[in-house]
Design a protein around this motif. Structure first.
Motif, PDB file in Angstrom:
ATOM      1  N   ALA A 196     -27.523  21.733  -4.267  1.00 19.38           N
ATOM      2  CA  ALA A 196     -26.695  22.908  -4.560  1.00 19.38           C
ATOM      3  C   ALA A 196     -27.460  24.202  -4.290  1.00 19.38           C
ATOM      4  CB  ALA A 196     -26.215  22.870  -6.008  1.00 19.38           C
ATOM      5  N   LEU A 197     -28.731  24.219  -4.649  1.00 22.23           N
ATOM      6  CA  LEU A 197     -29.543  25.412  -4.399  1.00 22.23           C
ATOM      7  C   LEU A 197     -29.814  25.588  -2.912  1.00 22.23           C
ATOM      8  CD1 LEU A 197     -32.181  25.302  -7.303  1.00 22.23           C
ATOM      9  CD2 LEU A 197     -29.979  26.482  -7.214  1.00 22.23           C
ATOM     10  N   LEU A 198     -30.016  24.486  -2.220  1.00 23.44           N
ATOM     11  CA  LEU A 198     -30.272  24.565  -0.782  1.00 23.44           C
ATOM     12  C   LEU A 198     -29.043  25.094  -0.036  1.00 23.44           C
ATOM     13  CD1 LEU A 198     -32.143  24.093   1.585  1.00 23.44           C
ATOM     14  CD2 LEU A 198     -31.396  21.700   1.632  1.00 23.44           C
ATOM     15  N   VAL A 199     -27.863  24.609  -0.411  1.00 23.40           N
ATOM     16  CA  VAL A 199     -26.632  25.092   0.220  1.00 23.40           C
ATOM     17  C   VAL A 199     -26.457  26.591  -0.039  1.00 23.40           C
ATOM     18  CG1 VAL A 199     -24.105  24.971   0.124  1.00 23.40           C
ATOM     19  CG2 VAL A 199     -25.451  22.866   0.217  1.00 23.40           C
ATOM     20  N   ARG A 200     -26.759  27.015  -1.256  1.00 23.92           N
ATOM     21  CA  ARG A 200     -26.649  28.445  -1.576  1.00 23.92           C
ATOM     22  C   ARG A 200     -27.640  29.263  -0.752  1.00 23.92           C
ATOM     23  NH1 ARG A 200     -27.303  31.197  -7.616  1.00 23.92           N
ATOM     24  NH2 ARG A 200     -26.920  33.350  -6.923  1.00 23.92           N
ATOM     25  N   ALA A 201     -28.848  28.746  -0.580  1.00 22.28           N
ATOM     26  CA  ALA A 201     -29.857  29.460   0.209  1.00 22.28           C
ATOM     27  C   ALA A 201     -29.429  29.570   1.671  1.00 22.28           C
ATOM     28  CB  ALA A 201     -31.204  28.750   0.105  1.00 22.28           C
ATOM     29  N   VAL A 202     -28.879  28.488   2.223  1.00 23.63           N
ATOM     30  CA  VAL A 202     -28.402  28.497   3.603  1.00 23.63           C
ATOM     31  C   VAL A 202     -27.278  29.516   3.765  1.00 23.63           C
ATOM     32  CG1 VAL A 202     -27.182  27.145   5.362  1.00 23.63           C
ATOM     33  CG2 VAL A 202     -29.126  26.145   4.137  1.00 23.63           C
ATOM     34  N   ALA A 203     -26.351  29.550   2.807  1.00 22.72           N
ATOM     35  CA  ALA A 203     -25.233  30.489   2.870  1.00 22.72           C
ATOM     36  C   ALA A 203     -25.725  31.935   2.802  1.00 22.72           C
ATOM     37  CB  ALA A 203     -24.250  30.210   1.737  1.00 22.72           C
ATOM     38  N   GLU A 204     -26.708  32.190   1.958  1.00 23.73           N
ATOM     39  CA  GLU A 204     -27.278  33.545   1.838  1.00 23.73           C
ATOM     40  C   GLU A 204     -27.916  33.970   3.154  1.00 23.73           C
ATOM     41  OE1 GLU A 204     -28.241  37.125  -0.089  1.00 23.73           O
ATOM     42  OE2 GLU A 204     -27.190  35.453  -1.037  1.00 23.73           O
ATOM     43  N   CYS A 208     -26.628  37.094   5.621  1.00 18.40           N
ATOM     44  CA  CYS A 208     -27.511  38.221   5.927  1.00 18.40           C
ATOM     45  C   CYS A 208     -27.810  38.340   7.418  1.00 18.40           C
ATOM     46  CB  CYS A 208     -28.824  38.080   5.153  1.00 18.40           C
ATOM     47  SG  CYS A 208     -28.652  38.334   3.378  1.00 18.40           S
ATOM     48  N   THR A 209     -27.564  37.274   8.179  1.00 22.48           N
ATOM     49  CA  THR A 209     -27.896  37.273   9.601  1.00 22.48           C
ATOM     50  C   THR A 209     -26.730  37.682  10.491  1.00 22.48           C
ATOM     51  OG1 THR A 209     -29.469  35.477   9.197  1.00 22.48           O
ATOM     52  CG2 THR A 209     -28.835  35.856  11.467  1.00 22.48           C
ATOM     53  N   GLY A 210     -25.513  37.393  10.075  1.00 22.68           N
ATOM     54  CA  GLY A 210     -24.361  37.503  10.958  1.00 22.68           C
ATOM     55  C   GLY A 210     -23.694  38.859  11.003  1.00 22.68           C
ATOM     56  N   ALA A 211     -22.392  38.835  11.298  1.00 21.72           N
ATOM     57  CA  ALA A 211     -21.625  40.070  11.545  1.00 21.72           C
ATOM     58  C   ALA A 211     -21.383  40.890  10.289  1.00 21.72           C
ATOM     59  CB  ALA A 211     -20.288  39.724  12.195  1.00 21.72           C
ATOM     60  N   GLU A 212     -21.746  40.359   9.120  1.00 22.59           N
ATOM     61  CA  GLU A 212     -21.671  41.128   7.887  1.00 22.59           C
ATOM     62  C   GLU A 212     -23.054  41.568   7.423  1.00 22.59           C
ATOM     63  OE1 GLU A 212     -19.525  38.035   5.798  1.00 22.59           O
ATOM     64  OE2 GLU A 212     -17.840  39.407   5.546  1.00 22.59           O
ATOM     65  N   GLY A 213     -24.061  41.257   8.223  1.00 23.34           N
ATOM     66  CA  GLY A 213     -25.433  41.587   7.858  1.00 23.34           C
ATOM     67  C   GLY A 213     -26.170  42.259   8.993  1.00 23.34           C
ATOM     68  N   LEU A 214     -27.198  41.570   9.506  1.00 19.31           N
ATOM     69  CA  LEU A 214     -28.061  42.133  10.543  1.00 19.31           C
ATOM     70  C   LEU A 214     -27.266  42.596  11.765  1.00 19.31           C
ATOM     71  CD1 LEU A 214     -31.398  40.478  11.607  1.00 19.31           C
ATOM     72  CD2 LEU A 214     -29.856  41.393  13.318  1.00 19.31           C
ATOM     73  N   ALA A 246     -32.952  46.134   6.052  1.00 19.04           N
ATOM     74  CA  ALA A 246     -33.140  45.725   4.655  1.00 19.04           C
ATOM     75  C   ALA A 246     -32.609  44.334   4.376  1.00 19.04           C
ATOM     76  CB  ALA A 246     -32.465  46.741   3.727  1.00 19.04           C
ATOM     77  N   VAL A 247     -31.572  43.930   5.113  1.00 18.18           N
ATOM     78  CA  VAL A 247     -30.887  42.697   4.760  1.00 18.18           C
ATOM     79  C   VAL A 247     -31.769  41.458   4.906  1.00 18.18           C
ATOM     80  CG1 VAL A 247     -29.887  42.221   7.035  1.00 18.18           C
ATOM     81  CG2 VAL A 247     -28.637  41.568   4.989  1.00 18.18           C
ATOM     82  N   LEU A 248     -32.687  41.432   5.855  1.00 16.32           N
ATOM     83  CA  LEU A 248     -33.557  40.265   5.995  1.00 16.32           C
ATOM     84  C   LEU A 248     -34.639  40.236   4.923  1.00 16.32           C
ATOM     85  CD1 LEU A 248     -34.260  39.310   9.721  1.00 16.32           C
ATOM     86  CD2 LEU A 248     -33.049  38.036   7.962  1.00 16.32           C
ATOM     87  N   LEU A 249     -35.089  41.407   4.486  1.00 13.03           N
ATOM     88  CA  LEU A 249     -36.023  41.428   3.361  1.00 13.03           C
ATOM     89  C   LEU A 249     -35.307  40.988   2.093  1.00 13.03           C
ATOM     90  CD1 LEU A 249     -37.178  43.896   5.408  1.00 13.03           C
ATOM     91  CD2 LEU A 249     -38.855  43.969   3.562  1.00 13.03           C
ATOM     92  N   GLU A 250     -34.039  41.398   1.962  1.00 11.53           N
ATOM     93  CA  GLU A 250     -33.229  40.947   0.841  1.00 11.53           C
ATOM     94  C   GLU A 250     -33.068  39.423   0.879  1.00 11.53           C
ATOM     95  OE1 GLU A 250     -28.575  41.257  -0.619  1.00 11.53           O
ATOM     96  OE2 GLU A 250     -29.441  42.897   0.543  1.00 11.53           O
ATOM     97  N   ALA A 251     -32.773  38.891   2.051  1.00 11.91           N
ATOM     98  CA  ALA A 251     -32.613  37.448   2.181  1.00 11.91           C
ATOM     99  C   ALA A 251     -33.885  36.719   1.770  1.00 11.91           C
ATOM    100  CB  ALA A 251     -32.242  37.084   3.619  1.00 11.91           C
ATOM    101  N   ALA A 252     -35.028  37.210   2.205  1.00 10.64           N
ATOM    102  CA  ALA A 252     -36.298  36.565   1.882  1.00 10.64           C
ATOM    103  C   ALA A 252     -36.510  36.485   0.378  1.00 10.64           C
ATOM    104  CB  ALA A 252     -37.448  37.335   2.542  1.00 10.64           C
ATOM    105  N   VAL A 253     -36.286  37.593  -0.304  1.00 13.78           N
ATOM    106  CA  VAL A 253     -36.512  37.648  -1.746  1.00 13.78           C
ATOM    107  C   VAL A 253     -35.488  36.809  -2.502  1.00 13.78           C
ATOM    108  CG1 VAL A 253     -36.518  39.175  -3.760  1.00 13.78           C
ATOM    109  CG2 VAL A 253     -37.660  39.888  -1.654  1.00 13.78           C
ATOM    110  N   VAL A 254     -34.218  36.990  -2.167  1.00 13.62           N
ATOM    111  CA  VAL A 254     -33.153  36.293  -2.894  1.00 13.62           C
ATOM    112  C   VAL A 254     -33.231  34.787  -2.681  1.00 13.62           C
ATOM    113  CG1 VAL A 254     -30.647  35.992  -3.066  1.00 13.62           C
ATOM    114  CG2 VAL A 254     -31.626  38.292  -2.935  1.00 13.62           C
TER     115      VAL A 254
END
Length: 359
Positions: A196-204, A208-214, A246-254
């Protein structure tokens, strides 16, 4: 035009991001909670005495050796990246992937991921696959950003950019391959993480990478290049940098906090910390672009000015840009209040490093 002291940075725990049509000035995040208002030091001191503000801001223990910490984490990450992207057939594409991925760099994003994981009770081995995945995506973004159709840069991390060495087609494909490898590596190498945590991490990471992020930040950055200053508001500039940088730094931390098993409150506080340091990273980058040489930076200096890009110094001047950097640093550090000071030391020092770096 509103001054930067009037702007809001909205943090959306659910991760929903709406990209407005390019013809409209994008506002800050639309979901109002939790919200962090940036203030100047003068405004803040009018509400709260300076001594109280200073007392509330956590500091790293004096015995913490930040340089040794970063060197050790970089060495671990570099070894893991080397193993994750071995040479294989076809040779040329794998050589191009490794050329950019193993070119050095500060490894700030992997260090943030590991530090966040450790802060909430996880360990380095849990966070390492995610840390590598974020770095792979970061490297992809650099390869693509340097292309002639994008920022058209010739110099990255002290060496010729990928498209100059391997040609544009191979550079594009190397970036694509690193993006795919990032998700494969995160999914396959994270054996000890609950599904469950891995799926959440993948989704995050995907968000953060796609058309709503980077990608969203990159698109608006391209569309804002060359526009008259009065047509690019501070809100629009902030949207670009929150999404592009900022979004990739956010992804790393979250993701580090998610994988480490952090509580929801801890994850969202770390998200706010990451958003502050992410925007701080770009503000400082804008300042360095006009104050340092190419030799000092390891990449082409003055490129933003030559490309007629909108930056914080261009929009508000160097003085206010530096004031904004100090505000963001203070606000980032405040998000770490209440965490164990020894465990929070890497994140506190990383925020200071990002604010005061010289390249």
């Amino acid at each position: 035009m509103a001054s930067f002291t009037q702007l809001l940075v909205n943090f959306n725990p659910a991760g929903s991001r709406t990209l407005l049509p390019p013809s409209r000035t994008p506002p800050p995040r639309s979901i109002p909670t939790p919200t962090l208002r940036r203030r100047t030091l003068a405004t803040a001191s009018a509400v709260q005495p300076a001594a109280e503000i200073s007392a509330a801001i956590p500091a790293a223990p004096p015995e913490f050796d930040f340089k040794s910490y970063m060197l050790s984490k970089a060495a671990v990450v570099n070894r893991a990246l080397d193993l994750a992207a071995p040479l294989a057939y076809p040779d040329r594409i794998h050589e191009a992937m490794r050329y950019s991925l193993l070119a050095g760099g500060k490894r700030i994003r992997p260090a943030l991921c590991i530090a966040a994981c450790e802060l909430v009770g996880g360990d380095e081995s849990l966070a390492l696959p995610a840390a590598c995945a974020v770095e792979m995506i970061h490297t992809m973004s650099l390869i693509h950003d340097d292309l002639p159709c994008m920022d058209n840069d010739d110099f990255r991390r002290g060496q010729p950019t990928s498209h100059l060495v391997f040609g544009e087609p191979i550079a594009i494909l190397a970036g694509d391959a690193l993006l795919a490898l990032a998700f494969r590596h995160l999914a396959h190498a994270s054996h000890a993480i609950p599904p469950a945590l891995l799926v959440r991490a993948v989704a995050e990471l995907a968000l953060c990478t796609g058309a709503e992020g980077l990608v969203a930040g990159q698109v608006l950055d391209l569309e804002s290049t060359g526009l008259e200053e009065e047509l690019v508001s501070l809100e629009r500039l902030e949207f670009i940098h929150v999404h592009k940088t900022a979004v990739l730094l956010e992804a790393a931390v979250v993701i580090g906090a998610i994988i480490g098993g952090g509580l929801e409150e801890e994850i969202e506080r770390l998200r706010r910390y990451a958003r502050c340091i992410g925007l701080l990273f770009q503000v400082v980058d804008d300042i360095l672009d006009v104050t340092k040489s190419s030799e000092e930076l390891g990449k082409t200096a003055g490129k933003d000015l030559a490309s007629d890009k909108t930056t914080y110094p261009k929009l508000v001047g160097l003085k206010k840009s530096r004031e904004l950097a100090e505000e963001l640093l203070r606000d980032a550090r405040l998000q770490l209040e209440g965490f164990d000071s020894a465990k929070a030391a890497p994140l506190l020092c990383l925020a200071n490093y990002i604010a005061h770096r010289h390249k």
